[in-house]
Design an enzyme around this catalytic site. Structure first.
Site, mmCIF file in Angstrom:
data_model
loop_
_atom_site.group_PDB
_atom_site.id
_atom_site.type_symbol
_atom_site.label_atom_id
_atom_site.label_comp_id
_atom_site.label_asym_id
_atom_site.label_seq_id
_atom_site.Cartn_x
_atom_site.Cartn_y
_atom_site.Cartn_z
ATOM 1 N N TRP A 169 -11.315 -31.877 1.591
ATOM 2 C CA TRP A 169 -10.910 -30.920 2.616
ATOM 3 C C TRP A 169 -10.485 -29.567 2.035
ATOM 4 O O TRP A 169 -10.262 -28.603 2.772
ATOM 5 C CB TRP A 169 -9.737 -31.474 3.431
ATOM 6 C CG TRP A 169 -8.624 -32.017 2.586
ATOM 7 C CD1 TRP A 169 -8.399 -33.312 2.249
ATOM 8 C CD2 TRP A 169 -7.564 -31.257 1.957
ATOM 9 N NE1 TRP A 169 -7.287 -33.431 1.455
ATOM 10 C CE2 TRP A 169 -6.751 -32.178 1.259
ATOM 11 C CE3 TRP A 169 -7.235 -29.910 1.924
ATOM 12 C CZ2 TRP A 169 -5.627 -31.787 0.541
ATOM 13 C CZ3 TRP A 169 -6.127 -29.509 1.194
ATOM 14 C CH2 TRP A 169 -5.336 -30.442 0.524
ATOM 15 N N CYS A 170 -10.363 -29.497 0.711
ATOM 16 C CA CYS A 170 -9.870 -28.271 0.057
ATOM 17 C C CYS A 170 -11.000 -27.241 -0.065
ATOM 18 O O CYS A 170 -12.100 -27.551 -0.542
ATOM 19 C CB CYS A 170 -9.304 -28.610 -1.319
ATOM 20 S SG CYS A 170 -8.755 -27.163 -2.264
ATOM 21 N N TYR A 171 -10.719 -26.006 0.343
ATOM 22 C CA TYR A 171 -11.722 -24.938 0.298
ATOM 23 C C TYR A 171 -12.166 -24.667 -1.133
ATOM 24 O O TYR A 171 -13.361 -24.540 -1.423
ATOM 25 C CB TYR A 171 -11.140 -23.665 0.915
ATOM 26 C CG TYR A 171 -11.967 -22.422 0.644
ATOM 27 C CD1 TYR A 171 -13.139 -22.175 1.358
ATOM 28 C CD2 TYR A 171 -11.584 -21.512 -0.333
ATOM 29 C CE1 TYR A 171 -13.903 -21.049 1.118
ATOM 30 C CE2 TYR A 171 -12.336 -20.379 -0.599
ATOM 31 C CZ TYR A 171 -13.491 -20.153 0.136
ATOM 32 O OH TYR A 171 -14.260 -19.042 -0.118
ATOM 33 N N THR A 174 -14.346 -27.423 -2.557
ATOM 34 C CA THR A 174 -15.702 -27.340 -2.010
ATOM 35 C C THR A 174 -16.488 -26.221 -2.667
ATOM 36 O O THR A 174 -17.689 -26.351 -2.946
ATOM 37 C CB THR A 174 -15.628 -27.122 -0.489
ATOM 38 O OG1 THR A 174 -14.850 -28.168 0.101
ATOM 39 C CG2 THR A 174 -17.023 -27.113 0.125
#
Length: 483
Positions: A169-171, A174
């Site tokens: 979920w971490c930008y 990703t």
């Protein structure tokens, strides 16, 4: 005919008898007593008017759910080096903030809590980190996934194990993924893990391997962090430099004897004073101060988390300007907002090793409302807390932990306003009341005393034919005629 005596009987403005208008020692004594009573009662009323009176009540805390609570602290650790001191925050909602540095200052100290150097600053971190722009339609998985079982095995098997700890979920995780997977694929082609055996690029999903990520983030194993650029070209170059430092023949010897793994234990000398603040959500949580390092391992049996709390408080600090404006309210302001100030929690590591020091804090919000007028008021808020501390053996690295929990209720202290007109009314009532009561209680006494005294003189004069005026007396009654 109506007689003049009947007409006089309806007179509203009758003459006062002369005995009530002349001064006497008896009247003077009564006047002094009345004046003293007036002064005493006036002083009591003035003191009551100037004294602050308040009303205390318990109400539900009306703070907004989005509000954050500030925790200020100044804590000295005689046996924890500033190089490894880490301030972490967690709560029941799942918030985990590790190694907070933005609002924290660290100063090196000696075992006697005296400063030994300037403020400690960690190594410089690049202001700008370059990221890869590769966006493949289908990312080829090149990194080896690790878990709690194979992590230890592979970390001993390969001299260089580079791991990407990520969260889906971490930008930033990703954004790193395409470059990382492509780098892992290139390095696997150049340095086959089966034949070369010097380097392995892997990854750990922290949402699936929570315990492994927590353990590594707290520095319980030897590892180094990478802060450089994150594009494929830079990552490959960095890995090449790491591999170049280890000759291939040395790796064969390392594979033959996997038990010999070099470690860099953390030094035990030095102390640190940690000063600053953190912001937390208004839910039960923890403020944790521990040892953490990206390049050192720690021996839990030799760590000492003894500390001295110079200051620990919750909420915004009341400015001196506000305090000077409401000095009369200070006695009613919270007296338990700094319960732990000046407390020492010292553990002798030679007697009890591997000890975690925990503090359990129950926090209650207190509001003081001062009223300058019916429309003008000022509110001061502060957080009081109770504290219970304990020393407990720990199977992990010792820490100093502050558990805090906020009460859903708050204390509301409201100033009771007093009007000046009410004060003047009471003063007038005191003066008039004492004067009237004095007249009502003393007039019958004076009349009876005068009548009895004059009767005695009348009888005395008739029997002995003595003119009272020779004795210096003047009896103001027309019925007494002595010649």
């Amino acid at each position: 005919m109506i007689s003049s005596s009947k007409i006089k009987s309806v007179d509203f403005y009758r003459k006062i008898p002369r005995d009530l208008t002349e001064a006497s020692l008896f009247g003077a004594g009564l006047s002094i007593v009345a004046a003293v009573a007036m002064i005493v009662l006036f002083g009591m009323e003035l003191n009551d008017f100037l004294t602050l009176s308040t009303t205390t009540s318990i109400v539900v805390d009306n703070s907004s759910d989005g509000d954050f609570l500030r925790i200020d602290f100044n804590i000295s650790f005689p046996a924890l080096s500033c190089e490894f001191a880490s301030v972490d925050v967690s709560d029941v909602l799942g918030t985990n903030r590790l190694n907070i540095t933005k609002t924290i200052r660290k100063v090196s100290i000696d075992p006697h809590l005296q400063h030994t150097g300037a403020e400690f600053h960690p190594g410089p971190i690049p202001h700008y980190i370059k990221h890869g722009d590769e966006v493949d339609e289908e990312i080829v998985e090149g990194a080896i996934p690790l878990n709690g079982i194979n992590f230890e095995k592979l970390s001993h098997q390969y001299p260089i194990l580079v791991v990407n700890f990520y969260a889906p979920w971490c930008y930033w995780s990703t954004r790193l993924k395409p470059s990382w997977e492509k780098t892992a694929k290139i390095m696997k082609e150049r340095y086959n893990p089966e034949t070369d055996g010097r380097i392995l690029l892997a990854k750990v999903d922290c949402t699936a391997e929570v315990d492994l990520c927590k353990r590594e983030s707290h520095g319980q194993h030897e590892h180094e962090s990478y802060y450089g650029d994150r594009d494929t070209e830079t990552l490959v170059k960095t890995m090449e430099n790491l591999v170049a430092s280890i000759p291939q023949e040395n790796q064969r010897l390392a594979l033959a004897d996997k038990s010999n793994v070099a470690k860099r234990p953390a030094p035990l000398t030095g102390g640190c004073r940690i000063d600053g603040y953190v912001r937390v959500k208004k839910v039960p949580g923890n403020l944790i101060i521990s040892a953490s390092s990206a390049a050192h391992s720690f021996d839990a049996s030799k760590m000492n988390m003894s500390h001295v709390i110079s200051h620990l408080s919750f909420g915004k600090a009341v400015s001196p300007l506000v305090l000077s404006d409401v000095k009369r309210l200070i006695p009613y302001h919270g007296r338990s907002h700094d319960k732990l100030n000046g407390r020492s929690f010292i553990n002798d590591r030679d007697v009890d090793a591997n000890v975690t020091i925990e503090h359990y804090l129950q926090v209650v919000k207190t509001e003081v409302v001062t009223k300058k007028s019916s429309r003008d008021h000022k509110t001061i808020e502060q957080y009081e807390y109770t504290a219970h501390s304990s020393l407990a053996q720990s199977v992990h690295i010792p820490v100093a932990k502050f558990h805090f929990e906020l009460s859903p209720m708050q204390v509301l202290i409201t100033e009771d306003s007093k009007s000046f007109s009410h004060f003047i009314t009471n003063v007038c009532a005191i003066i008039g009341g004492v004067f009237t009561v004095g007249i009502l209680t003393t007039s019958p006494i004076r009349s009876a005393f005068s009548f009895g005294f004059e009767t005695c003189l009348l009888l005395y004069g008739k029997v002995f034919s003595v003119d009272c005026r020779l004795l210096g007396f003047w009896i103001p009654f027309s019925m007494l005629q002595l010649r």
